[in-house]
Scaffold this motif. Structure first.
Motif, PDB file in Angstrom:
ATOM      1  N   GLY A 243      37.785  43.332  27.457  1.00  0.00           N
ATOM      2  CA  GLY A 243      36.268  43.120  27.614  1.00  0.00           C
ATOM      3  C   GLY A 243      35.972  42.937  29.124  1.00  0.00           C
ATOM      4  N   ARG A 244      37.044  42.991  29.996  1.00  0.00           N
ATOM      5  CA  ARG A 244      36.632  42.749  31.363  1.00  0.00           C
ATOM      6  C   ARG A 244      36.787  43.829  32.227  1.00  0.00           C
ATOM      7  NH1 ARG A 244      38.394  37.793  29.570  1.00  0.00           N
ATOM      8  NH2 ARG A 244      36.652  36.146  29.593  1.00  0.00           N
ATOM      9  N   GLY A 245      36.042  43.911  33.222  1.00  0.00           N
ATOM     10  CA  GLY A 245      36.465  45.264  34.053  1.00  0.00           C
ATOM     11  C   GLY A 245      37.421  45.205  35.205  1.00  0.00           C
ATOM     12  N   SER A 246      37.810  44.220  35.410  1.00  0.00           N
ATOM     13  CA  SER A 246      39.194  44.301  36.426  1.00  0.00           C
ATOM     14  C   SER A 246      40.027  43.110  36.266  1.00  0.00           C
ATOM     15  CB  SER A 246      38.468  44.344  38.049  1.00  0.00           C
ATOM     16  OG  SER A 246      37.992  42.838  37.921  1.00  0.00           O
ATOM     17  N   VAL A 247      41.316  43.404  36.963  1.00  0.00           N
ATOM     18  CA  VAL A 247      42.241  42.398  37.047  1.00  0.00           C
ATOM     19  C   VAL A 247      41.736  41.243  37.606  1.00  0.00           C
ATOM     20  CG1 VAL A 247      44.698  41.755  37.951  1.00  0.00           C
ATOM     21  CG2 VAL A 247      43.877  44.211  37.223  1.00  0.00           C
ATOM     22  N   SER A 248      40.755  41.114  38.815  1.00  0.00           N
ATOM     23  CA  SER A 248      40.306  40.074  39.446  1.00  0.00           C
ATOM     24  C   SER A 248      39.507  39.008  38.441  1.00  0.00           C
ATOM     25  CB  SER A 248      39.270  40.570  40.661  1.00  0.00           C
ATOM     26  OG  SER A 248      40.055  41.061  41.510  1.00  0.00           O
ATOM     27  N   GLU A 249      38.573  39.866  37.532  1.00  0.00           N
ATOM     28  CA  GLU A 249      37.804  39.168  36.616  1.00  0.00           C
ATOM     29  C   GLU A 249      38.736  38.500  35.595  1.00  0.00           C
ATOM     30  OE1 GLU A 249      34.496  41.470  34.758  1.00  0.00           O
ATOM     31  OE2 GLU A 249      34.230  42.410  36.559  1.00  0.00           O
ATOM     32  N   ALA A 250      39.769  39.263  34.994  1.00  0.00           N
ATOM     33  CA  ALA A 250      40.693  38.714  34.208  1.00  0.00           C
ATOM     34  C   ALA A 250      41.402  37.279  34.540  1.00  0.00           C
ATOM     35  CB  ALA A 250      41.806  39.781  33.613  1.00  0.00           C
ATOM     36  N   PHE A 251      42.006  37.318  35.867  1.00  0.00           N
ATOM     37  CA  PHE A 251      42.620  36.371  36.644  1.00  0.00           C
ATOM     38  C   PHE A 251      41.592  35.087  36.564  1.00  0.00           C
ATOM     39  CE2 PHE A 251      46.277  38.460  39.114  1.00  0.00           C
ATOM     40  CZ  PHE A 251      46.681  38.759  37.801  1.00  0.00           C
ATOM     41  N   ALA A 252      40.543  35.604  36.903  1.00  0.00           N
ATOM     42  CA  ALA A 252      39.153  34.367  37.066  1.00  0.00           C
ATOM     43  C   ALA A 252      38.908  33.809  35.898  1.00  0.00           C
ATOM     44  CB  ALA A 252      37.971  34.753  37.760  1.00  0.00           C
ATOM     45  N   ALA A 253      38.847  34.615  34.945  1.00  0.00           N
ATOM     46  CA  ALA A 253      38.503  33.873  33.564  1.00  0.00           C
ATOM     47  C   ALA A 253      39.764  33.206  32.913  1.00  0.00           C
ATOM     48  CB  ALA A 253      38.253  35.257  32.518  1.00  0.00           C
TER      49      ALA A 253
END
Ligand code: KIV
Length: 271
Positions: A243-253
């Motif tokens: 449900g997220r657009g990028s690896v960066s967003e996944a790590f931040a989440a």
């Protein structure tokens, strides 16, 4: 005195200060500079070059084939990607059968590859090695519970220390490691109440994986967190990329969820 070093990077005292003020530590594995950079920028506090690289990078069925040289190669790469996070490197299976080999491994991974701490699995003969390393200014992270380098004896990857006796032994091992001078402890796949108690009682940061929400911090294998590890995702892990657009967003989440106490949930706690 600031606990960060002159460049604002995480230090071992900074990690301890986080525990003392109740700020949860977000940790992740990484194996290359690009992934390390994304983790670092997402606010991950500690990056581990785990011997899990044997499974998720090299495609082995266990961590046992990993060589010191493999960890050295990946540690040097990860070092180049980090600005802030504390870099920890695993000592792989039987790469430290005695003091001399442990010292040489420390020289290689810290002196040449840029790690700030070494992680050693288990207790027993390891306690004496930890004390010898710490005496020579090598910071050490312990690792108890499910220790993947013991998979042949354990017979698989599953919850450890279910019975009271095993819990007592694990608590005694943790104390012995603290007395030997560890700066942090990873607890893998142990009952959450045991992990919570140890985090409360031990003076060093306790970082859990499959050990419930009561630890001072959490660590995950980054490939599990992204849902790209081969095989079934462990129940204690969440796919943060879904449900997220990028690896960066996944790590931040992931960092947000750890810091806010949203991860792991009850469903992600083994016992
Ligand atoms: O090797 C590894 O990635 C680890 C973590 C699972 C803690 O030891």
């Amino acid at each position: 005195m600031s606990e960060a070093n002159n460049h604002g990077a995480m230090t071992i005292p900074a990690l301890l200060a986080m525990k003392q003020r109740g700020e949860r530590i977000a940790a992740l594995t990484a194996y290359d500079a690009s992934m390390a950079r994304l983790a670092d920028r997402a606010g991950v506090d500690l990056v581990l070059v785990g011997d899990s690289l044997g499974m998720v990078i090299q495609g082995h069925a266990s961590t046992l084939p990993v060589r010191l040289e493999d960890v050295a190669y990946h540690t040097a790469a990860v070092r180049r990607g980090l600005e802030r996070a504390l870099l920890v490197a695993d000592l792989p299976f039987l790469s430290y059968p005695d003091r001399e080999s442990a010292f040489l491994a420390a020289r290689r991974l810290i002196g040449e590859c840029g790690a700030a701490m070494l992680k050693l699995e288990g207790a027993g003969y390891v306690i004496e090695l930890v004390a010898a390393l710490v005496e020579r200014e090598v910071p050490v992270c312990g690792h108890l519970g499910l220790t993947p380098q013991s998979v042949l004896r354990l017979g698989g990857y599953r919850l450890q220390a279910r019975e009271e006796d095993a819990q007592r032994r694990l608590a005694a091992d943790a104390l012995a490691l603290v007395e030997a001078g560890i700066s942090a402890l990873v607890l893998e796949c142990v009952p959450s109440e045991l992990a919570r108690r140890l985090a409360r009682e031990l003076p060093v940061p306790v970082i859990g994986i499959g050990a419930g929400p009561g630890c001072d911090g959490q660590i995950l294998v980054s490939y599990d967190l992204l849902g790209i590890s081969p095989g079934r995702r462990p129940r204690f892990c969440r796919d943060f990329l879904a449900g997220r657009g990028s690896v960066s967003e996944a790590f931040a989440a992931y960092v947000r969820a750890v810091k806010e106490g949203d991860f792991p949930s009850a469903a992600e706690t083994l016992a």
